[in-house]
Enzyme design. Structure first.
Site, mmCIF file in Angstrom:
data_model
loop_
_atom_site.group_PDB
_atom_site.id
_atom_site.type_symbol
_atom_site.label_atom_id
_atom_site.label_comp_id
_atom_site.label_asym_id
_atom_site.label_seq_id
_atom_site.Cartn_x
_atom_site.Cartn_y
_atom_site.Cartn_z
ATOM 1 N N HIS A 41 0.858 -1.181 0.000
ATOM 2 C CA HIS A 41 0.000 0.000 0.000
ATOM 3 C C HIS A 41 0.898 1.235 0.000
ATOM 4 O O HIS A 41 2.061 1.179 0.428
ATOM 5 C CB HIS A 41 -0.892 0.012 1.241
ATOM 6 C CG HIS A 41 -1.943 -1.041 1.223
ATOM 7 N ND1 HIS A 41 -3.007 -1.024 2.090
ATOM 8 C CD2 HIS A 41 -2.114 -2.150 0.453
ATOM 9 C CE1 HIS A 41 -3.784 -2.067 1.854
ATOM 10 N NE2 HIS A 41 -3.256 -2.767 0.873
ATOM 11 N N GLU A 77 1.099 3.814 1.858
ATOM 12 C CA GLU A 77 1.656 4.170 3.166
ATOM 13 C C GLU A 77 2.854 3.296 3.510
ATOM 14 O O GLU A 77 3.899 3.794 3.965
ATOM 15 C CB GLU A 77 0.595 4.003 4.276
ATOM 16 C CG GLU A 77 -0.654 4.804 4.060
ATOM 17 C CD GLU A 77 -1.759 4.067 3.318
ATOM 18 O OE1 GLU A 77 -2.937 4.320 3.632
ATOM 19 O OE2 GLU A 77 -1.462 3.251 2.418
ATOM 20 N N CYS A 87 -5.971 1.767 5.908
ATOM 21 C CA CYS A 87 -6.604 0.540 6.383
ATOM 22 C C CYS A 87 -5.957 0.136 7.716
ATOM 23 O O CYS A 87 -4.996 0.756 8.181
ATOM 24 C CB CYS A 87 -6.434 -0.569 5.350
ATOM 25 S SG CYS A 87 -4.735 -1.178 5.197
ATOM 26 N N CYS A 108 -2.192 -0.576 7.563
ATOM 27 C CA CYS A 108 -1.377 0.635 7.490
ATOM 28 C C CYS A 108 -1.381 1.394 8.814
ATOM 29 O O CYS A 108 -0.354 1.968 9.195
ATOM 30 C CB CYS A 108 -1.852 1.503 6.335
ATOM 31 S SG CYS A 108 -1.525 0.722 4.722
#
Length: 170
Positions: A72, A74, A102, A105
């Site tokens: 992701h 992040e 999410c 993260c």
């Protein structure tokens, strides 16, 4: 001046005019990263990690092309910064991300000791800061400040347009 200690909660705070301008500047960079993801067929989420006014790292979603469910935006930015600094702890940093992180993260933000999270649009299905779960209820030894809604409309439209296009493709 001593470093500001992160607050002990994740309640949103209202930025002043100078903060808003700074947040918008870095969020625009995160939007550029999100557009890179979109161009590669990934969900358009972008992230920029800063310390003071210095960009430490950037990232965009890339789990499909990287065959990595953890890639992701992040996480990509946090990994990049940790390698550059030689430390997995990233205190006194601010992460700008176009979409509410999410749970995975959020866990990475907590482990990295990020001081502040600034995000654009809420993520009602997977958001781990406010939408699905309230991260302030997590019993951890670290908390981060949260600023939400920065360039919210632009961030939300980028994701909505992506999925609208994907639905029309099929």
């Amino acid at each position: 001046m001593p470093a500001r200690k992160p607050s002990t909660n994740t309640r949103p705070r209202r930025p002043d005019a100078a903060d808003r301008a700074r947040h918008e500047r870095f969020m625009r960079q995160a939007l550029d990263e999100a557009r890179r993801a979109r161009h590669l067929g990934e969900v358009p989420v972008g992230a920029v990690l800063v310390q003071g006014d210095d960009v430490l790292a950037t990232g965009f979603n890339q789990p499909i092309r990287g065959l990595d469910p953890t890639a992701h935006a992040e996480i990509v930015a946090l990994r990049q910064a940790a390698h550059a600094l030689g430390n997995y702890r990233l205190p006194d940093t601010t992460l700008y991300v176009t979409l509410e992180p999410c749970l995975m993260c959020v866990g990475a933000l907590l482990n990295a000791r990020v001081a502040t999270l600034v995000y654009g649009a809420a993520e009602p299905k997977f958001g781990g800061v406010r939408s699905l779960v309230d991260a302030s209820r997590l019993a951890t030894n670290h908390r981060f400040d949260v600023v939400s809604g920065v360039l919210e409309e632009e961030c939300r439209h980028l994701v909505q347009d992506f999925f609208r296009f994907k639905r029309e493709e099929t």
